[in-house]
Each structure stands twice: as C-alpha cells, then as structure tokens.
Design a protein around this motif. Structure first.
Motif, PDB file in Angstrom:
ATOM      1  N   MET A 110     163.295  22.247 127.572  1.00 14.37           N
ATOM      2  CA  MET A 110     162.309  22.769 127.738  1.00 14.37           C
ATOM      3  C   MET A 110     162.498  24.231 126.862  1.00 14.37           C
ATOM      4  O   MET A 110     161.961  24.801 126.040  1.00 14.37           O
ATOM      5  CB  MET A 110     161.707  23.254 128.956  1.00 14.37           C
ATOM      6  N   ALA A 111     163.822  24.864 127.435  1.00  8.54           N
ATOM      7  CA  ALA A 111     164.109  25.806 126.868  1.00  8.54           C
ATOM      8  C   ALA A 111     164.501  25.843 125.272  1.00  8.54           C
ATOM      9  O   ALA A 111     164.238  26.809 124.489  1.00  8.54           O
ATOM     10  CB  ALA A 111     165.413  26.689 127.651  1.00  8.54           C
ATOM     11  N   ALA A 112     165.185  24.708 125.011  1.00  2.00           N
ATOM     12  CA  ALA A 112     165.580  24.537 123.945  1.00  2.00           C
ATOM     13  C   ALA A 112     164.421  24.389 122.710  1.00  2.00           C
ATOM     14  O   ALA A 112     164.312  24.965 121.470  1.00  2.00           O
ATOM     15  CB  ALA A 112     166.587  23.419 123.721  1.00  2.00           C
ATOM     16  N   ASP A 113     163.299  23.722 123.294  1.00  2.00           N
ATOM     17  CA  ASP A 113     162.166  23.692 122.286  1.00  2.00           C
ATOM     18  C   ASP A 113     161.585  25.164 122.119  1.00  2.00           C
ATOM     19  O   ASP A 113     161.011  25.260 120.979  1.00  2.00           O
ATOM     20  CB  ASP A 113     160.963  22.585 123.110  1.00  2.00           C
ATOM     21  N   LEU A 114     161.523  26.005 122.982  1.00  2.79           N
ATOM     22  CA  LEU A 114     160.871  27.128 122.909  1.00  2.79           C
ATOM     23  C   LEU A 114     161.680  28.075 121.751  1.00  2.79           C
ATOM     24  O   LEU A 114     161.343  28.638 120.927  1.00  2.79           O
ATOM     25  CB  LEU A 114     161.004  27.981 124.104  1.00  2.79           C
ATOM     26  N   ILE A 115     163.058  27.859 122.210  1.00  2.00           N
ATOM     27  CA  ILE A 115     164.028  28.570 120.905  1.00  2.00           C
ATOM     28  C   ILE A 115     163.821  28.113 119.625  1.00  2.00           C
ATOM     29  O   ILE A 115     163.978  28.600 118.553  1.00  2.00           O
ATOM     30  CB  ILE A 115     165.410  28.577 121.639  1.00  2.00           C
ATOM     31  N   HIS A 116     163.852  26.654 119.513  1.00  2.15           N
ATOM     32  CA  HIS A 116     163.784  25.913 118.262  1.00  2.15           C
ATOM     33  C   HIS A 116     162.257  26.405 117.597  1.00  2.15           C
ATOM     34  O   HIS A 116     162.231  26.513 116.496  1.00  2.15           O
ATOM     35  CB  HIS A 116     163.859  24.272 118.628  1.00  2.15           C
ATOM     36  N   ASP A 117     161.245  26.492 118.324  1.00  2.26           N
ATOM     37  CA  ASP A 117     159.803  26.728 117.917  1.00  2.26           C
ATOM     38  C   ASP A 117     159.986  28.222 117.245  1.00  2.26           C
ATOM     39  O   ASP A 117     159.319  28.507 116.193  1.00  2.26           O
ATOM     40  CB  ASP A 117     158.771  26.586 118.796  1.00  2.26           C
ATOM     41  N   ALA A 118     160.757  28.967 117.863  1.00  2.00           N
ATOM     42  CA  ALA A 118     160.790  30.206 117.521  1.00  2.00           C
ATOM     43  C   ALA A 118     161.912  30.907 116.513  1.00  2.00           C
ATOM     44  O   ALA A 118     162.263  31.951 116.627  1.00  2.00           O
ATOM     45  CB  ALA A 118     160.871  31.594 118.642  1.00  2.00           C
ATOM     46  N   ARG A 119     162.825  29.839 115.950  1.00  2.00           N
ATOM     47  CA  ARG A 119     163.798  30.155 115.264  1.00  2.00           C
ATOM     48  C   ARG A 119     163.605  30.894 114.043  1.00  2.00           C
ATOM     49  O   ARG A 119     164.346  31.673 113.560  1.00  2.00           O
ATOM     50  CB  ARG A 119     164.686  28.745 115.201  1.00  2.00           C
ATOM     51  N   GLU A 120     162.355  31.007 113.393  1.00  2.00           N
ATOM     52  CA  GLU A 120     162.122  31.683 112.306  1.00  2.00           C
ATOM     53  C   GLU A 120     162.003  33.067 112.606  1.00  2.00           C
ATOM     54  O   GLU A 120     162.280  33.903 111.739  1.00  2.00           O
ATOM     55  CB  GLU A 120     160.840  31.088 111.914  1.00  2.00           C
ATOM     56  N   ASP A 121     161.885  33.773 113.727  1.00  2.37           N
ATOM     57  CA  ASP A 121     162.033  35.287 114.123  1.00  2.37           C
ATOM     58  C   ASP A 121     163.437  35.440 114.530  1.00  2.37           C
ATOM     59  O   ASP A 121     163.629  36.758 114.548  1.00  2.37           O
ATOM     60  CB  ASP A 121     161.291  35.315 115.463  1.00  2.37           C
ATOM     61  N   PHE A 122     164.398  34.688 114.411  1.00  3.75           N
ATOM     62  CA  PHE A 122     165.826  34.987 114.587  1.00  3.75           C
ATOM     63  C   PHE A 122     166.493  35.107 113.341  1.00  3.75           C
ATOM     64  O   PHE A 122     165.866  34.717 112.394  1.00  3.75           O
ATOM     65  CB  PHE A 122     166.734  33.902 115.481  1.00  3.75           C
ATOM     66  N   ASP A 123     167.756  35.794 113.291  1.00  3.66           N
ATOM     67  CA  ASP A 123     168.485  35.805 112.193  1.00  3.66           C
ATOM     68  C   ASP A 123     169.048  34.509 111.766  1.00  3.66           C
ATOM     69  O   ASP A 123     168.944  33.620 112.722  1.00  3.66           O
ATOM     70  CB  ASP A 123     169.598  36.912 112.609  1.00  3.66           C
ATOM     71  N   PRO A 124     169.577  34.344 110.699  1.00  2.00           N
ATOM     72  CA  PRO A 124     170.005  32.998 110.194  1.00  2.00           C
ATOM     73  C   PRO A 124     171.085  32.284 111.048  1.00  2.00           C
ATOM     74  O   PRO A 124     170.901  31.006 111.432  1.00  2.00           O
ATOM     75  CB  PRO A 124     170.474  33.377 108.741  1.00  2.00           C
ATOM     76  N   MET A 125     171.954  32.925 111.478  1.00  3.02           N
ATOM     77  CA  MET A 125     172.931  32.447 112.516  1.00  3.02           C
ATOM     78  C   MET A 125     172.372  32.088 113.818  1.00  3.02           C
ATOM     79  O   MET A 125     172.801  30.804 114.150  1.00  3.02           O
ATOM     80  CB  MET A 125     174.098  33.284 112.429  1.00  3.02           C
ATOM     81  N   VAL A 126     171.631  32.682 114.284  1.00  7.95           N
ATOM     82  CA  VAL A 126     170.777  32.070 115.498  1.00  7.95           C
ATOM     83  C   VAL A 126     170.001  31.020 115.288  1.00  7.95           C
ATOM     84  O   VAL A 126     169.887  29.981 116.104  1.00  7.95           O
ATOM     85  CB  VAL A 126     170.091  33.388 116.403  1.00  7.95           C
TER      86      VAL A 126
END
Length: 572
Positions: free
Chosen positions: A327-343
């Motif tokens: 569940m946590a990974a899905d949230l992070i994956h859905d918001a990956r566009e807001d992070f810098d490229p490495m994250v």
C-alpha cells in the motif's frame, strides 16, 4: 478350380499358420518368463540335464562292460566244449584209420563219422549244435538235430576254406563270431566255433554253433534294469535338488516379498529369524536395515513436516507486512512524478521488486498447499482452446519484448474437458513464459490435439534445448539447466514444479522433450473426464519434424501415426 477359390484357400491356410505361430511364440514367451523368474526351476532343470548326461554315459559304459564280460565268459565256455568235442572226434577218426579192420560179412558197422557224433555230449546235456563236414565225401558229413550243412553261413565257409590249407595235425584254427544260422534271417544269433580235423584220408571241418539266447535275455533284462534305475536316479536327483533348492529359495523369496512390501511403504515389515546359519543372518541384517530405514524415513518426514510448516507459516506471516508495504509503495509509485528523478526511479524499482516478491510469495503458498494436501480443483466443462487463447494473450506483451511470435495450431472442433481453467491457464502461462525465456527470439509453436479420451497442448520452442537426462530434472524445484544463466523475466524457479503438480492434480501428464541446439517441447495431457484414468496422448512428445529428420538419417522408422489403435500416443 477357379483362381479366386485357390487364393481364398491360400489366405485361410496362411491365417491358420500365422495363428499357430503366434500361439507358439506366446507359449515360448511364457515358458521363458517362468524360467527367468524361477531360480528353483533353473537349478532343478540344470541338475536334471547334468544328471541325465552323467547317468547316460555311466549306463552305456556299464552296459558295454557287462556285455563284454558275458560274451567273453560264453566264448571261454564254448571254446572248452568245442575243443573237447573236436578232440573226441579226431581220436575216433584216427583210431578207425589206424586199426585198418574191415567189417566181417553180415556185420553192420557204423561209419566213423557217426561214431564220432555219438561220442560227443548227449542231447540232454548239450545246448549247442555241431556239424562235421567232409568236403571230399559230402555223404560223409553229419550234423546234430536242428541244423544241416546247408545251415552254415556262406561267409563262414569262405573264411574256413581260405585258411584250411594252413592246418596241420595238432594245430588249431578257430573262427568265432555271431552268425545267423539257418534259413530264418531273423533267427537268434549264435556264436560259431570252427575247427579242423586232418586225417590221412582227408580233412574234416567241425562247426560248433552255440546259441546266445540266454545271454541275450540276460543283457536285455540288464539293459531294462539300467534304464529303469537311471530314470529313477535322475528323478531322485531332481527331487533332491528341488528339495535342497527350496530350502534356500524359500527364505530368499520371502526376503524379496518383504523388500517389495517395504518399498511399497510398509515400514513395519520384518522377516522371521530361524537358526544361526547364513540365511538367518541375512534375515537379521534385513530386519536391522528395515528398522534403520524406517527410523531415517520417520526423521525425514518429521523434518519435512517442520520445513513445510515453517514455509507455510512464514508465507502467511509475510502477507500482512507485505500488504502494508504494498500500500505504501503504491502511494509512492503514484506520486513518483513529484519526486526528483533518482527518487522516482527508486519508486519504480521498488514497485517492480514488490510485484516479484508477491509472485514468489504466491508460489510458496501454492507449494505449501500441495505439500499439505490441501489443493483442490474447481472442475467444469471447458473448451481447452479458449484457455490456450487466454494464456497466449497474457503472454503477448512479454513475447513482444523478446521479439517472439506465437504459431497457434488449433483444431476447428471444440476440445471439451472437465478441468480447473484457472490452474490449466497457469500451467500454459508458465510453459509459454519458459519458452519465451529460452527460445532465443524464435517462433513458438502451440499445438492443441484431442481424441475421445484426452486433450493435449504442446508448446515447442527452438532455443537452447535440453541435455539428455534433463527431461525430468526440469520439473524440480529451483532447478536451472545453467546456474550461471540469469533469469530474464524474473520468477521463482517454481513455475514448472507447480505446473506438474497442477497436471497431476487433474490426473494428467506434463512431460518434456529436448535436444541441445534443437529446442524443447513440453506436452500437457489431460483426461476429458476426470474420473477416467489417462492412458495415452493425442499428440506425440517428440516434434514431428524431428521424427522425419531422424528417418532421413536412417535411425528409426517415423512415428507419424498414433502409437495405439485408439489413436493415442502413450507417455514417452
């Protein structure tokens, strides 16, 4: 007779002869099987053959010795009688010649030959015949009752006449042998003794014929006795060999039966120990081995149970934290566009590895259910073609990434079977993924076949193939043909193992064929009716093009038709 009737009769005769030959071959095959399986029969038969040979050789030697002894004894007795009679006849003839007396007028005097015949043994004491032959005066020849001078065999006369010139007074010439005396060619053979009596007025030939009736009867009785004793001795030896062999074979047979029951899983099987001989020690060793084996198997079962329970417990326990992490990974994956490229890249990698971890956990849970015997089927009539199409559709994206195309060969008619479509689709998906990974980008051929009892799906790739002996190892858990080769599509190494368990749960087969550099083929065979035992497959395990190629090389006869009369290929 019309040619059609002749041909029909010939066919009937050929069929009868062919049937007789087949029955004879079957009978010979049964005899060979009985011979190979029975140690007692082999020992008794060998003893019987050897004893027959020994008894026959000894019997022939003994009979020849007895015959020689009997005939020699008879010849000695005959020679004694012949010498005695010849001496008496010679003395009378010589005395008559030396007296020179002439008969008085009116006096009747017997001829000297008659006097000589009267001088030999009386008839009641004599068991042989005598002929006194005078060649110069045939009327002077005399013979005892039962024979005449015409009874003398021609070859015996020729031998006597040839050697007669060698006689001198006091010398003896004897011709002996068995001759047929008389005009009956089937008469009893007689021992002939011939001597010569030489006087000044001429020579006489004295023939003695001694019948061998008693000797023949004795030898016949002796021969019959030897035959009966030999047969009895052979039978007795065979019975003794059977008894002795039985004492040895019976414990061995009991040990074999106990070993078979032990191999079947009856670990409490033991042998009775009687005595202290080698067989008793063998039984003791067998019992010790069975006890140790049962102990080791029990320990391994306990360890396996612990391992299965551990895997099951860990797999279930991991579900809860994995769900949270997911569940946590899905949230992070859905918001990956807001992070810098490495994250963002780290979020994508974490998502991919979580998916792989979930797949591994699902496979481990499935394996644990199989080990616990908790796997069940949800059977329903299904067209196997639809299942194949769904599995191919799920594999299309992976095939495109590996530049691989599918060549589908499906029949036009429905191929209905009672199956658990979810499990069968998983089997086919695993086979397709395996073919894509090892197919080296070449086309994958998917063939569906059916007969009245079974349906089959064959997945053929043209990649690296399998080495000899790897056809069974490929279904082992976590097995790799090349440990240094990395997996290109992920996976746990349990896919084919789970697929075989799914096939076995349906009562079907999952088999593999392969050659290095020629690719491999996996064949799934399932019964149409889950209650019927599978006996054959409508598809051959070896690809048809490989059969044709081997035929061109002169190695085998092509198998392009079903291997059984019901249109089924048996498991290869």
């Amino acid at each position: 007779m019309p040619p059609a009737k002749k041909g029909s009769r010939r066919r009937i005769v050929r069929r009868l002869l062919g049937g007789a030959r087949r029955r004879l071959r079957r009978a010979a095959g049964r005899v060979r099987r009985v011979w190979r399986r029975s140690l007692q029969l082999q020992v008794v038969s060998s003893t019987l053959v050897i004893s027959m040979t020994v008894v026959a050789v000894l019997g022939v030697f003994l009979f020849q010795s007895i015959t020689t002894s009997v005939v020699d004894q008879r010849e000695k007795s005959a020679l004694s009688d012949a010498r005695s009679d010849t001496a008496a006849i010679a003395n009378l003839l010589k005395a008559h010649q030396d007296s020179g007396e002439s008969p008085k007028p009116g006096q009747i005097v017997k001829p000297p030959v008659d006097q000589a015949m009267d001088a030999i043994k009386p008839t009641e004491e004599r068991r042989y015949d005598v002929i006194v032959l005078n060649e110069r005066e045939p009327s002077g020849s005399r013979a005892t009752e039962g024979v005449s001078r015409l009874s003398i065999p021609a070859d015996l006369r020729d031998r006597m006449d040839t050697n007669n010139t060698k006689f001198r007074w006091g010398e003896e010439f004897r011709v002996s042998g068995r001759y047929q005396v008389g005009f009956n060619p089937t008469g009893t053979p007689k021992l002939a003794m011939v001597t010569a009596v030489v006087v000044s007025s001429g020579g006489y030939q004295v023939y003695h014929f001694f019948p061998l009736t008693e000797e023949e009867a004795t030898l016949t009785a002796m021969r019959q006795m030897l035959v009966l004793v030999g047969i009895g001795l052979v039978v007795l030896l065979a019975a003794i060999a059977s008894l002795v062999t039985r004492q040895v074979v019976t414990p061995v047979r009991l040990a074999r039966q106990a070993a078979e029951r032990l191999a079947a899983g009856k670990l409490d099987e033991r042998l009775k120990v009687r005595g202290e001989d080698d067989l008793a020690r063998l039984a003791t060793s067998f019992n010790e081995m069975a006890a140790n084996l049962a102990l080791k198997i029990h320990q391994l079962e306990e360890l396996s149970q612990v391992q299965r329970q551990f895997v099951s417990d860990v797999s279930h326990e991991l579900r809860t934290p994995l769900t949270t992490v997911r569940m946590a990974a899905d949230l992070i994956h859905d918001a990956r566009e807001d992070f810098d490229p490495m994250v963002s890249r780290s979020a994508e990698l974490m998502q991919a590895q979580l998916e792989r971890f979930e797949s591994m956990l699902a496979d481990l849970l499935e394996i644990s259910r199989y080990d616990a015997g908790a796997a069940t089927l949800d059977l329903e009539p299904t067209d196997i073609r639809d299942v194949v199409l769904r599995a191919v559709a799920d594999s299309e994206s992976l095939a495109e990434r590996h530049a691989t195309r599918f060549d589908l060969r499906l029949p036009n008619e429905p191929c209905m079977a009672e199956i658990d479509s979810r499990r069968v689709e998983r089997i086919l998906r695993n086979l397709l993924f395996n073919a894509i990974e090892h197919g080296e980008g070449r086309d994958i051929v998917v063939t569906v076949g059916a007969d009245r009892d079974a349906v089959a799906v064959a997945v053929r790739d043209h990649g690296v193939g399998l080495k000899p002996g790897e056809e069974q190892m490929v279904f082992d858990r976590f097995w790799r043909a090349d440990p240094s080769r990395a997996r290109t599509i992920g996976g746990t190494g349990l896919g084919l193992a789970i697929s075989r368990e799914d096939a076995s749960l349906h009562g079907g087969w999952l088999q593999a064929w392969g050659l290095p550099g020629e690719g491999s083929q996996f064949r799934l065979t399932l019964p149409r009716d889950s209650s019927i035992e599978l006996k054959g497959s409508p598809l051959s395990l070896e690809p048809p093009e490989m059969q044709i190629r081997r035929t061109w090389r002169g190695q085998i006869t092509p198998v392009l038709a079903p291997a059984t009369g019901d249109g089924a290929f048996h498991g290869e």
